[in-house]
Each structure stands twice: as structure tokens, then as C-alpha cells.
Design an enzyme around this catalytic site. Structure first.
Site, PDB file in Angstrom:
ATOM      1  N   ARG A  78       0.812  -1.218   0.000  1.00 61.95           N
ATOM      2  CA  ARG A  78       0.000   0.000   0.000  1.00 61.95           C
ATOM      3  C   ARG A  78       0.850   1.274   0.000  1.00 61.95           C
ATOM      4  O   ARG A  78       0.341   2.356  -0.287  1.00 61.95           O
ATOM      5  CB  ARG A  78      -0.946   0.004   1.201  1.00 61.95           C
ATOM      6  CG  ARG A  78      -2.169  -0.878   0.998  1.00 61.95           C
ATOM      7  CD  ARG A  78      -3.091  -0.808   2.202  1.00 61.95           C
ATOM      8  NE  ARG A  78      -2.612  -1.656   3.285  1.00 61.95           N
ATOM      9  CZ  ARG A  78      -3.153  -1.683   4.502  1.00 61.95           C
ATOM     10  NH1 ARG A  78      -4.182  -0.889   4.788  1.00 61.95           N
ATOM     11  NH2 ARG A  78      -2.667  -2.476   5.433  1.00 61.95           N
ATOM     12  N   THR A  87       1.512 -12.805  11.163  1.00 58.29           N
ATOM     13  CA  THR A  87       2.381 -12.369  12.254  1.00 58.29           C
ATOM     14  C   THR A  87       2.876 -13.528  13.121  1.00 58.29           C
ATOM     15  O   THR A  87       3.996 -13.512  13.613  1.00 58.29           O
ATOM     16  CB  THR A  87       1.635 -11.350  13.126  1.00 58.29           C
ATOM     17  OG1 THR A  87       0.361 -11.891  13.502  1.00 58.29           O
ATOM     18  CG2 THR A  87       1.417 -10.046  12.372  1.00 58.29           C
ATOM     19  N   GLY A 109      -7.861  -5.174  15.480  1.00 57.56           N
ATOM     20  CA  GLY A 109      -8.299  -6.324  16.250  1.00 57.56           C
ATOM     21  C   GLY A 109      -8.901  -5.859  17.572  1.00 57.56           C
ATOM     22  O   GLY A 109      -8.365  -4.957  18.225  1.00 57.56           O
TER      23      GLY A 109
END
Length: 458
Positions: free
Chosen positions: A15, A78, A139
Site C-alpha cells: 500500500r 504475524t 483487532g
């Protein structure tokens, strides 16, 4: 208790739309990952491991021996990234902090508080959380009826009730090191992204009856993760404001903080005045009572007491006290400007010593030169230092006077107390206490102008 850190820096950062590796994008002149490493110094780590992916060699160039590197060949989440550090850390006793390399705003005090909260509670995992005004994309931290942390749910996997939760996971954690790597073996990729999520470790430990804690930061802004150029600009503005406010509280006057850019390694003493449009970067040091700007850039320079620099650029140089520079001067690398010197408008100084109380007031180039004390360099003077292959030294000794529009062809020395007549081209050494004139003899042809004018009419 031993402390370790794992920095997650393997994301490609698509991005960002950039050739530059994501965590190497600078915020106030320092790569994002370097900001993270600098702030982690506050917790006195025993070992640091950085997980990198594509472009690992570029990251290695920047961080040197500050951290060990491990490579995540495929970006599978992750949790998968942390597993790459297993061989280096899995058998160690102590606490491991896991941080993201694209979070340049988290303060050292916040990391220290996270470690202290984790060690004080005896938890197997402690999450750095924050209350987000708009938690979209983050999250969610889900707590039970007793307000204990139960699990973390990624935004894409959250149900309607969970999406209403404002407490978010910042992506920074402290773990019992052995518990971390044991739980990682049970993490699956059964989720919307098909990735191995590190937050799943929280649920795994919780299901084992282990204690999970949270350390809430009161500053949501510092937890910003930089994923695109918009967030990069936000991080720059936030850090700029933080640094400027710190200098102002320490006694520096910044007339327009919004339009003043000061790097994180800059040191500024009290009673310095900084005008709008000023940029100060690198390891610059600005001494008390100096006045900088407007519209001035200083990089890796030492600036002495009560020196004034206006509308000018200075790099990798030493500038003395009570010096006047500008407007529109260019101080190039390896200049050393003595006390009470004057460098005026449209003057360029490069790899030169300018002695105390000497003046180069306007429209001159002084490069590869050793200028003594109390020297006056006239307008338009050039030290001709380059023959197309090599650079040569010009030496102007104390108390000399260089007339306007003079060329000093290096290597050459102008002796102490000498004068060089205006318009001279000096190719040989000038003895001390001498006048040197090196220009063509003037010839006047009276009435000749009329002949030229009549010829033009014909």
C-alpha cells in the site's frame, strides 16, 4: 529477569506503492524501524531480533549490529513471522516483547510500562491496548464478565457485537518467552486470510488457564501503524509536534511549530529562536541565543552561541559563535567557520576554514581554502580549486584584503596582511604585506565609440 525483543518488519508494504522497503520509509529523517529500535533502548534488552522479508539486505545496512536478523521467506502472518525467531530465542528464560517495525511513534516509556505491568502481574501474555475513537480495521480486545482479557478478534473475523468494542489491540505484546513459542506450535491458519495470527496465542494461553493481562496506553495516537503514505504523513506530523513541544518546554522559542521540522537527534539549548520554515536534521547542535531561519535548513551542524542563520542551507559543518550567515548562503560539508565571522548573501563555502572575524559578504565561492582571521573577501571572489581532475588548496593568511571579482588559482597563498587588487587573477603566491595586481592594462581609444555607432547605421 532477561528481556528480549522481536521486531516484525517483513511486510512488503504494497500500500506504500514504493520501491523503498516499508520500514525504511523515514519519519523526520529516521527510518521507521530505527525509531522503534531507539525507543526500545529504554527497556535494556538482552537481545533483539528483527524479522525481515524481501529487501533484507537494505534493512541490514541501516540497523547494522543493533539487532540480529531472521528472514521470513513467505509472508504467512504475524504468528508465522515470530516463529522465524524460534531458533534464537525458544529456550531462553524471560520476557519477550513483540513489536511492529511500522509503529514509529510508541515511546520508550510505553514499552517500559508494558514490561513492568507484565512482570508485576505474572501474566503469560500482556497486550498493549488503547481505546480507539474509530476502531475500524483493528483487532478487538474481548474481555469476560470479570474484565479479564479473554481473546483478540481480528476485524475481518469479528461478529456484530465484537465490532462495537472500542478497546483495540495495538499489535504490541509482552510474553513469557517459553510460553510464546510453545503456544505458537498450536496456531492454525483457519481464518478469513488463511494466515497464522500472533493474537491467536492469547486464546491458546487463556484456554490453558494462563493469566492474560492488558496494559492500556492513554495515547492512542502513538500506536499508529504506518501502512500507506497518508499514515506516513500523520506519523510525521505527530512526531514533529511531540519533538517541537519538548524543545519549547526546554526553553526554545519556536514561532511557528506547524512549519518547523526538527529531527529526533537534534540538540537545542535554551533561548534559541527558530523562525518559520526551518528544518534542522541529523545530529545538529544549536547553542544558546542562536537565531535560525526563516526558511533555513541545517543538517549535522554545530552552531555556536548567538549565531544568526537566515534563509540559508548548512550541512556537515562547524559554525562558531556570534556568526552572521545569509540570507541565501550555502555552507557545504566540512566547512569550519570561526567566531564573529560573516558569510553573506549568495556565498558558497565548501571544505574551507574561515577564521575568526573574517568576512565573505556576498556573491563569492570559497572552496578548499584556509582563510585566516580578520580577512575581508570582496564581492565575486572565487577560489579556483579544481582543474578537472584534482582539487587544490587556497590559503589566505590573517589580515588580508581580497578585492572584488578576484580569481585565486589554487594552489596559491596570499601572505599575511596583503592586498589583492580588484579584478585580479592570482596564479602565484603573494608575499606578506604586499599589493598584488594581476589584470590587463586599460587602454582608452578616444572617439572610437562614434565610429562604432556610424558603422552600425551603414
Amino acid at each position: 529477569m532477561s528481556r528480549y525483543a522481536i521486531i516484525l518488519a517483513a511486510g512488503q508494504g504494497t500500500r506504500m506503492k514504493s520501491k523503498l522497503y516499508k520500514v525504511l520509509h523515514p519519519v523526520l529523517g529516521r527510518p521507521m524501524v530505527q525509531h522503534v529500535m531507539e525507543q526500545l533502548k529504554a527497556v535494556q534488552l538482552n537481545e533483539m531480533v528483527t524479522v525481515v522479508g524481501h529487501g533484507a539486505e537494505k534493512v541490514a545496512e541501516h540497523i547494522g549490529d543493533q539487532s540480529k536478523l531472521v528472514i521470513q521467506e513467505e509472508q504467512l502472518g504475524t504468528g508465522h513471522a515470530v516463529i522465524q525467531a524460534e531458533e534464537l530465542l525458544k529456550d531462553k528464560e524471560g520476557t519477550t516483547i513483540v513489536v511492529c517495525g511500522d509503529t514509529p511513534l510508541i515511546k520508550g516509556e510505553t514499552y517500559q510500562a508494558l514490561f513492568e505491568d507484565h512482570e508485576k502481574t505474572g501474566a503469560k501474555a500482556t497486550i498493549l491496548t488503547a481505546k480507539a475513537p474509530n476502531p475500524t480495521g483493528y483487532g478487538r480486545v474481548i474481555r469476560n464478565a470479570e474484565n479479564e482479557v479473554e481473546r483478540i478478534v481480528e476485524h475481518k473475523d469479528a461478529n456484530e457485537a465484537e465490532l462495537l468494542v472500542e478497546e483495540i489491540n495495538t499489535g504490541t505484546y509482552c510474553f513469557d518467552n517459553k510460553a510464546l513459542f510453545s503456544a505458537l506450535q498450536q496456531v492454525s491458519n483457519d481464518n478469513a486470510q488463511g494466515e497464522y495470527y500472533l493474537p491467536d496465542v492469547i486464546g491458546i494461553l487463556r484456554n490453558k488457564g494462563e493469566k492474560i493481562s492488558a496494559s492500556v496506553t492513554g495515547d492512542f495516537e502513538e500506536t499508529l501503524g504506518v501502512n500507506d503514505r497518508v499514515a506516513l504523513a500523520q506519523a510525521e506530523m505527530t512526531l514533529k509536534k511531540r519533538i517541537n513541544e519538548q524543545h519549547m518546554r526546554n526553553g526554545v522559542t519556536i514561532l511557528d511549530p506547524t512549519n518547523t521540522y526538527i529531527g529526533p537527534d537534534v540538540r537545542i539549548e535554551q533561548d534559541v529562536l527558530i523562525h518559520p520554515g526551518t528544518i534542522i536534521k541529523g545530529e545538529s547542535v544549536i547553542k544558546t541565543d542562536a537565531e535560525i531561519g526563516p526558511h533555513t535548513e541545517i543538517v549535522d551542524c554545530s552552531v555556536g552561541e548567538a549565531t544568526v542563520i537566515r534563509q540559508s542551507v548548512a550541512r556537515n559543518s562547524q559554525i562558531g559563535s556570534r556568526v552572521q550567515i545569509g540570507p541565501f548562503a550555502h555552507i557545504r560539508p566540512e566547512a569550519n567557520i570561526g567566531d564573529e565571522a560573516k558569510i553573506g548573501n549568495f556565498v558558497e563555502i565548501k571544505k574551507a576554514v574561515i577564521g575568526d572575524k573574517s568576512k565573505v559578504s556576498h556573491l563569492s565561492y570559497i572552496g578548499d581554502a584556509d582563510v585566516g582571521e580578520n580577512v575581508n573577501v570582496g564581492c565575486g571572489t572565487i577560489t579556483v580549486n579544481y582543474d578537472g581532475k584534482n582539487k587544490y588548496l587556497t590559503k589566505i593568511e590573517d589580515d588580508s584584503f581580497i578585492g572584488c571579482n578576484s580569481n585565486l588559482i589554487a594552489p596559491v597563498t596570499v601572505g599575511k596582511g596583503s592586498y589583492v587588487a580588484a579584478g585580479s587573477t592570482i596564479t602565484k603566491d603573494v608575499p606578506g604585506d604586499s599589493l598584488s595586481v594581476a589584470r590587463a592594462r586599460q587602454t582608452n581609444k578616444e572617439g572610437y565609440a562614434s565610429k562604432i555607432k556610424n558603422r552600425k547605421k551603414d
